[in-house]
Design a protein around this motif. Structure first.
Motif, PDB file in Angstrom:
ATOM      1  N   GLY A  83      25.936 -26.374 -23.827  1.00  0.00           N
ATOM      2  CA  GLY A  83      25.625 -26.803 -22.229  1.00  0.00           C
ATOM      3  C   GLY A  83      24.203 -26.637 -22.160  1.00  0.00           C
ATOM      4  O   GLY A  83      23.551 -27.316 -21.203  1.00  0.00           O
ATOM      5  N   ALA A 114      27.370 -36.621 -14.785  1.00  0.00           N
ATOM      6  CA  ALA A 114      27.790 -35.396 -15.206  1.00  0.00           C
ATOM      7  C   ALA A 114      29.235 -35.259 -16.009  1.00  0.00           C
ATOM      8  O   ALA A 114      29.299 -34.439 -16.870  1.00  0.00           O
ATOM      9  CB  ALA A 114      28.296 -34.718 -13.796  1.00  0.00           C
ATOM     10  N   THR A 115      29.964 -36.239 -15.832  1.00  0.00           N
ATOM     11  CA  THR A 115      31.111 -36.491 -16.827  1.00  0.00           C
ATOM     12  C   THR A 115      30.790 -36.515 -18.106  1.00  0.00           C
ATOM     13  O   THR A 115      31.397 -36.192 -19.037  1.00  0.00           O
ATOM     14  CB  THR A 115      31.985 -37.652 -16.372  1.00  0.00           C
ATOM     15  N   GLN A 173      29.608 -31.554 -24.150  1.00  0.00           N
ATOM     16  CA  GLN A 173      29.671 -30.122 -24.291  1.00  0.00           C
ATOM     17  C   GLN A 173      31.025 -29.840 -25.120  1.00  0.00           C
ATOM     18  O   GLN A 173      31.257 -29.033 -25.708  1.00  0.00           O
ATOM     19  CB  GLN A 173      29.411 -29.398 -23.029  1.00  0.00           C
ATOM     20  N   ASP A 174      32.357 -30.418 -24.400  1.00  0.00           N
ATOM     21  CA  ASP A 174      33.789 -30.151 -24.375  1.00  0.00           C
ATOM     22  C   ASP A 174      34.018 -30.877 -25.839  1.00  0.00           C
ATOM     23  O   ASP A 174      34.659 -30.284 -26.673  1.00  0.00           O
ATOM     24  CB  ASP A 174      34.490 -30.585 -23.549  1.00  0.00           C
ATOM     25  N   GLN A 217      29.618 -33.161 -19.506  1.00  0.00           N
ATOM     26  CA  GLN A 217      30.702 -32.518 -19.779  1.00  0.00           C
ATOM     27  C   GLN A 217      31.617 -32.711 -21.088  1.00  0.00           C
ATOM     28  O   GLN A 217      31.801 -31.845 -21.841  1.00  0.00           O
ATOM     29  CB  GLN A 217      31.428 -32.655 -18.602  1.00  0.00           C
TER      30      GLN A 217
END
Length: 264
Positions: free
Chosen positions: A222, A208-209, A215-216, A212
């Motif tokens: 996303g 998940a990290t 995406q960021d 993220q």
């Protein structure tokens, strides 16, 4: 008239009477002879002729039936031959498509390897293609800060490079699947055991990290991302083959677009 004349006259009379009898009997004899001839020769010949005609009729009928059967068999053979030709053409087309697909996968693998050559030579990255997917596998040490679930600065740049290469291979906006493998069940670092006591929890958080961060930091939408923790299980192991990578790693994959089909 004397006795000799009487005898001569009587003889002529008898001969004439006998001749007349033969004249009357002769037609009957001729008729009997003709009947005997007909019975002896014509009737058998006629019967033989009738039998020959019947045999010829049967032979002609059988010939017609054989011709029809032959025509039917010829049509079936032509249909079978056409079917065999169709199957052979499909087989050749399938073989050509398979060969083209394998060549394309190897080309994509070579392109990814070229873009990540520096990291591959360091042993922190590997590329593979299998089951219609392209995989990039990264060592956890190249992505995360030691004993954390945080992405390090170099890892952010590496993730952006990987996502760009995979997006190009998958057609630009294809979904990216992020997976994390934590290695054996007892491989959770002591510093993380309190927060993530199992390999499942640690791998899920790291996946998940990474999603993220993509995406960021890498501007990946996303909606294109999915994340899953695999604990010690490794979906990409078969695709990697003999390539050696550390137990803890991140795997990012993209589904490759299907081969375009020729318009019919």
């Amino acid at each position: 008239m004397n006795i000799a004349d009487d005898a001569f006259a009587a003889g002529n009379s008898a001969g004439s009477s006998s001749f007349r009898r033969w004249v009357r009997v002769m037609p009957a004899l001729l008729l009997v002879a003709a009947a005997a001839f007909v019975a002896a020769y014509y009737v058998p010949l006629h019967r033989a002729h009738v039998l020959l005609l019947e045999e010829q009729r049967k032979s002609n009928q059988k010939s017609k039936e054989l011709e029809q059967t032959l025509s039917q068999v010829r049509g079936e053979l032509q249909a079978k031959a056409a079917q065999v030709d169709k199957i052979e053409a499909e087989r050749q087309q399938t073989e050509a498509a398979k060969k083209s697909g394998l060549e394309r996968l190897e080309q994509i693998k070579a392109e990814l390897a070229g873009k990540l050559d520096k990291h591959i030579k360091k042993g922190v990255a590997a590329v593979a293609v299998a089951d219609g997917h392209a995989f990039v596998v990264l060592s956890e040490s190249a992505v995360f800060l030691p004993n954390t679930v945080d992405v390090n600065p170099q890892g952010q740049g590496l993730l952006c490079q990987v996502s760009g290469a995979l997006s190009a291979s998958g057609g630009g906006q294809a979904p990216l699947r992020v997976g994390a493998v934590s290695g054996p069940p007892d491989s959770v670092p002591p510093a993380l055991q309190a927060a993530y006591p199992t390999a499942w929890e640690l791998s899920a958080v790291r996946a998940a990290t990474v999603a993220q961060a993509l995406q960021d930091k890498c501007a990946v939408a996303g909606a294109r991302l999915s994340a899953v923790g695999h604990a010690e299980h490794d979906p990409a192991a078969a695709a990697l083959g003999a390539t050696k990578m550390p137990p803890g790693r991140v795997e990012i994959s993209v589904a490759l677009p299907a081969e375009p089909r020729d318009a019919k």
